[in-house]
Write an enzyme that holds these catalytic residues in place. Structure first.
Site, PDB file in Angstrom:
ATOM      1  N   ALA A 239       0.779  -1.230   0.000  1.00 31.38           N
ATOM      2  CA  ALA A 239       0.000   0.000   0.000  1.00 31.38           C
ATOM      3  C   ALA A 239       0.812   1.282   0.000  1.00 31.38           C
ATOM      4  O   ALA A 239       1.846   1.377   0.637  1.00 31.38           O
ATOM      5  CB  ALA A 239      -0.968   0.044   1.162  1.00 31.38           C
ATOM      6  N   THR A 240       0.252   2.253  -0.721  1.00 30.59           N
ATOM      7  CA  THR A 240       1.050   3.424  -1.103  1.00 30.59           C
ATOM      8  C   THR A 240       0.213   4.448  -1.837  1.00 30.59           C
ATOM      9  O   THR A 240      -0.825   4.112  -2.395  1.00 30.59           O
ATOM     10  CB  THR A 240       2.132   2.953  -2.119  1.00 30.59           C
ATOM     11  OG1 THR A 240       3.145   2.274  -1.423  1.00 30.59           O
ATOM     12  CG2 THR A 240       2.761   4.069  -2.887  1.00 30.59           C
ATOM     13  N   THR A 241       0.717   5.672  -1.905  1.00 32.95           N
ATOM     14  CA  THR A 241       0.316   6.576  -2.972  1.00 32.95           C
ATOM     15  C   THR A 241       1.581   7.208  -3.532  1.00 32.95           C
ATOM     16  O   THR A 241       2.358   7.803  -2.779  1.00 32.95           O
ATOM     17  CB  THR A 241      -0.619   7.699  -2.461  1.00 32.95           C
ATOM     18  OG1 THR A 241      -1.765   7.092  -1.865  1.00 32.95           O
ATOM     19  CG2 THR A 241      -1.077   8.582  -3.613  1.00 32.95           C
TER      20      THR A 241
END
Lengths: 257, 269
Positions: free
Chosen positions: A33-35
């Site tokens: 998970a990330t942006t």
């Protein structure tokens, strides 16, 4: 084969097995998970990413670096499983250096794009099994065309040019819409923004992503925790220091919070 | 016929003589370390002789270009695989010379049925601190030496000593001084090599050998000026203060022109 400047081939000849087995750990919670985002601004390309790593609903680490400098003129922003992504970044870093040192010239920008594509293709079994999916953004300065460029990939290794911007990670659907809106109807298109304004934009975008995606880390002023923001221009890759991010955040982002 | 030990010794002796002859007209290589980094210097006619090996390692060579290229690839591969499997800070000059190329060169030298490597190598290693800077030289028979502060490659050990004696007397605190000292030291070596060649020719003709010239800088500059036709001064730097992991950079012609003493800059272009 080593004589052709292909470090990837050298690793294979040495018996180095790349990637992880598709079977093992398919039902475990993997760190993910990330942006991450990249867009063209006045002098080149801005690449930014939040710093949270999660496993299921557990926050594993809040100081992950997801915008990795591969060489003086290119950056790989990573979304997906960090273990695989960091390994890919390490292979790329060594590959580009190996090519430059053996062939006495820089690997072309196109060559760099293909190198990442090749790694993603090799990783398909792990990605499909859910143990090693990586969806990166690759940005760099193409000296042949005198321009900074952005590319994004799918997990199978297809590369697409982000002509104006590219996003990836669990928080990206939120900011993709914002980017489109700002770029089309904002005061000026992203590509005309000067450096400082582009940085503010990146901080606002990542703060918005963190607002709607629990797996994206936002800004934590008490812990002096800010996203990673890097610029790629003709002079190479430059990282914005935390002190500057802090003052820009307090002046231009805090208002609505 | 080489099965008998004395035949083998004879063959090795011949080989040593042959290789000594091969380096007589080569261009000396100089490595100098000071606070800001390490400078490597030589001259070339087109094909470069200074190379980047790893983040903190640079190579200078004398000899046959094809052999140098083969060993350069060998070093590159070893350093990169080692750096990838362990960490870049585990790639040391000592390791890749002692376990990597020195045994390969020695083996080729002693296998009298096969061709030897016609090559002498200088490997410069930039340490994390000045005291850790190292130079490793490898001879054509695989013998290696480790040095600090400076190191040279030349046609014979006697000429190398002459160059080292010159270097010992110099002090280097800036890049400009390093370039100056390296160029003068090159001239000391190159002049000695040319004189040795002339001496051997004169001996053949039964004449007396000419006396060696004094090593003052004007004479050295004059010597370089005479040699500069069709030749390029090559300089490379391992720069301690650059913020990126790769510390190597070759000095560009215009930068070199500014750094070179007197009017030596011009013939390089």
């Amino acid at each position: 084969m080593g004589m052709q400047g292909d470090f990837y081939q050298v690793l294979k000849e040495q018996g180095y097995v790349l990637g992880v087995s598709g079977e093992a750990g398919a039902h475990q919670h993997l760190t993910t998970a990330t942006t991450i985002l990249a867009f063209k601004y006045l002098d080149g390309v801005l690449v930014a990413g939040d710093r949270r790593a999660t496993a299921g609903n557990l926050v594993m680490y809040d100081r992950t670096d997801k915008v990795l400098e591969i060489d003086r003129h290119s950056v790989m922003a990573i979304a997906g499983v960090p273990a695989t992504a960091y390994e890919m970044a390490r292979i790329l870093e060594h590959s580009f250096k190996y090519y430059r040192r053996t062939q006495l010239q820089e690997l072309s920008f196109e060559g760099k794009l293909r190198a990442l594509s090749k790694l993603l293709k090799e990783n398909i079994p792990a990605a499909l099994a859910g143990t090693g999916a990586v969806v990166p953004i690759f940005a760099g300065y193409d000296s042949e065309h005198d321009a900074a460029k952005i590319y994004f990939y799918d997990i199978l290794g297809a590369e697409f040019e982000g002509v104006e911007y590219a996003v990836s990670g669990s928080g990206s659907p939120t900011i993709r819409g914002i980017l489109h809106y700002v770029n089309t109807w904002g005061e000026q298109p992203l590509s005309e923004m000067p450096e400082e304004q582009a940085t503010v934009q990146a901080l606002r975008l990542l703060t918005s992503a963190a607002e709607f995606d629990s797996a994206t880390g936002g800004v934590n002023r008490d812990a002096n925790l800010y996203p990673v923001v890097k610029f790629i221009t003709t002079a190479g890759v430059r990282t914005i220091p935390d002190s500057q991010l802090r003052s820009l955040f307090e002046l231009n982002v805090c208002r609505g919070l | 016929m080489y099965e008998e030990p004395y035949r083998w010794i004879e063959a090795i002796g011949n080989r040593r003589q042959y290789l000594d002859g091969q380096f007589r007209q080569g261009s000396p290589v100089i490595g100098i370390g000071w606070d800001a980094g390490i400078l490597l210097m030589t001259t070339s006619k087109g094909t470069p002789k200074l190379y980047e090996i790893y983040d903190r390692l640079a190579l200078g060579g004398m000899g046959h270009p094809a052999d140098l290229e083969k060993l350069r690839f060998h070093l590159l591969e070893m350093a990169h695989v080692e750096g990838f499997n362990r960490s870049p800070s585990d790639v040391t000059g000592g390791r890749i010379v002692k376990y990597g190329i020195a045994p390969v060169i020695k083996q080729a030298f002693e296998e009298v049925f096969k061709a030897p490597f016609i090559v002498k190598i200088l490997l410069a290693e930039l340490g994390q601190k000045v005291e850790k800077d190292r130079f490793l030289t490898v001879n054509f028979d695989g013998t290696f030496e480790e040095k600090s502060q400076y190191a040279v490659l030349a046609a014979s050990p006697a000429i190398e000593q002459e160059m080292a004696a010159y270097l010992r007397q110099q002090s280097v605190v800036s890049l400009e001084q390093a370039v100056n000292v390296a160029v003068c030291s090159w001239a000391v070596g190159d002049r000695a090599q040319r004189q040795t060649l002339e001496e051997s020719r004169d001996q053949l003709k039964g004449q007396d050998a000419p006396a060696r010239l004094a090593s003052d800088s004007d004479l050295l500059y004059e010597h370089i000026r005479q040699c500069m036709h069709g030749m390029t001064i090559e300089c490379a730097l391992l720069d301690r203060h650059v913020p990126v992991s790769s510390k190597y950079r070759a000095l560009a012609p215009d930068e070199l022109e500014r750094l070179l003493p007197n009017d030596l800059g011009h013939p390089t272009t």
